[in-house]
Design a protein around this motif. Structure first.
Motif, PDB file in Angstrom:
ATOM      1  N   UNK A  48      50.091  85.773  30.419  1.00 11.68           N
ATOM      2  CA  UNK A  48      50.449  84.916  31.551  1.00 11.68           C
ATOM      3  C   UNK A  48      49.301  83.998  31.967  1.00 11.68           C
ATOM      4  N   UNK A  49      48.085  84.523  31.923  1.00 16.67           N
ATOM      5  CA  UNK A  49      46.929  83.715  32.316  1.00 16.67           C
ATOM      6  C   UNK A  49      46.734  82.527  31.383  1.00 16.67           C
ATOM      7  N   UNK A  50      46.838  82.770  30.103  1.00 14.75           N
ATOM      8  CA  UNK A  50      46.637  81.702  29.125  1.00 14.75           C
ATOM      9  C   UNK A  50      47.772  80.683  29.220  1.00 14.75           C
ATOM     10  N   UNK A  51      48.983  81.158  29.387  1.00 12.29           N
ATOM     11  CA  UNK A  51      50.135  80.257  29.509  1.00 12.29           C
ATOM     12  C   UNK A  51      49.981  79.355  30.738  1.00 12.29           C
ATOM     13  N   UNK A  52      49.563  79.916  31.855  1.00  9.00           N
ATOM     14  CA  UNK A  52      49.385  79.104  33.071  1.00  9.00           C
ATOM     15  C   UNK A  52      48.333  78.017  32.863  1.00  9.00           C
ATOM     16  N   UNK A  53      47.231  78.372  32.244  1.00 11.82           N
ATOM     17  CA  UNK A  53      46.178  77.387  32.001  1.00 11.82           C
ATOM     18  C   UNK A  53      46.617  76.297  31.049  1.00 11.82           C
ATOM     19  N   UNK A  54      47.237  76.695  29.948  1.00 14.18           N
ATOM     20  CA  UNK A  54      47.705  75.701  28.977  1.00 14.18           C
ATOM     21  C   UNK A  54      48.770  74.800  29.583  1.00 14.18           C
ATOM     22  N   UNK A  55      49.661  75.388  30.371  1.00 11.67           N
ATOM     23  CA  UNK A  55      50.720  74.594  30.977  1.00 11.67           C
ATOM     24  C   UNK A  55      50.155  73.585  31.976  1.00 11.67           C
ATOM     25  N   UNK A  56      49.186  74.011  32.781  1.00 11.15           N
ATOM     26  CA  UNK A  56      48.568  73.089  33.751  1.00 11.15           C
ATOM     27  C   UNK A  56      47.928  71.908  33.031  1.00 11.15           C
ATOM     28  N   UNK A  57      47.160  72.182  31.994  1.00 13.17           N
ATOM     29  CA  UNK A  57      46.507  71.099  31.258  1.00 13.17           C
ATOM     30  C   UNK A  57      47.531  70.208  30.561  1.00 13.17           C
ATOM     31  N   UNK A  58      48.576  70.805  30.000  1.00 17.56           N
ATOM     32  CA  UNK A  58      49.594  70.012  29.323  1.00 17.56           C
ATOM     33  C   UNK A  58      50.285  69.061  30.300  1.00 17.56           C
ATOM     34  N   UNK A  59      50.648  69.562  31.473  1.00 18.81           N
ATOM     35  CA  UNK A  59      51.375  68.750  32.445  1.00 18.81           C
ATOM     36  C   UNK A  59      50.509  67.624  32.999  1.00 18.81           C
ATOM     37  N   UNK A  60      49.312  67.951  33.462  1.00 23.25           N
ATOM     38  CA  UNK A  60      48.492  66.930  34.119  1.00 23.25           C
ATOM     39  C   UNK A  60      47.932  65.907  33.133  1.00 23.25           C
TER      40      UNK A  60
END
Length: 163
Positions: A48-60
């Motif tokens: 979950x931690x890695x997914x949240x970080x990757x998703x934040x960077x992907x979106x922004x």
């Protein structure tokens, strides 16, 4: 090709590569996680931690890439239905509103990043690593918005760069 054009091209390549890499990593992680759960493996605690970080960077960063290329969702029926002089004023107003939003986003994103002291529970990563995508993307979009405003103010029409 001027140095500014080369810099813009390099920024564009990075802005496309980062979300693409994040999406590929998210896909790979999801595939591995589903396979592990299918094989009755309990899963990964850090997932979950890695997914949240990757998703934040992907979106922004993805938003900044779309902003740079003027490919984000926009309604242009109003400027398109007005005479050229009025349409230009509406485009300037829209650009100024975007700049105001981006200044706030960048400022508060930087404040959030600088104040973040928490660590993720499993990997002990600073949450600021996830949050820093906000002010970086905001500053990038702000720079392109200022260039668009300059183009609107000092040229007859903004140019869309296909790069």
């Amino acid at each position: 090709m001027t140095a500014l054009c080369r810099l813009d091209r390099a920024v564009g390549m990075v802005l496309r590569a980062v979300p693409t890499a994040c999406l590929a990593a998210l896909f790979a992680l999801l595939l591995v996680n589903v396979a592990a759960r299918t094989l009755q493996f309990s899963g990964f605690a850090w997932f979950d931690e890695v997914v949240q970080g990757l998703f934040a960077w992907m979106v922004f960063v993805g938003a900044a890439a779309l902003w740079r290329e003027r490919d984000h969702f926009q309604l242009d029926w109003l400027p398109g239905s007005l005479p050229p002089a009025q349409a230009r004023l509406v485009r300037i107003l829209i650009c100024l509103l975007g700049i105001a939003f981006l200044v706030a986003m960048t400022w508060y994103g930087a404040t959030l990043t600088l104040k973040a002291r928490a660590l993720t529970p499993i990997l002990d990563l600073p949450t600021a690593l996830f949050y820093v995508a906000i002010p970086l993307s905001g500053a990038t979009m702000l720079a392109y918005s200022l260039a668009d405003l300059s183009s609107l103010l000092f040229r007859s029409s903004p140019q869309k760069d296909p790069a």
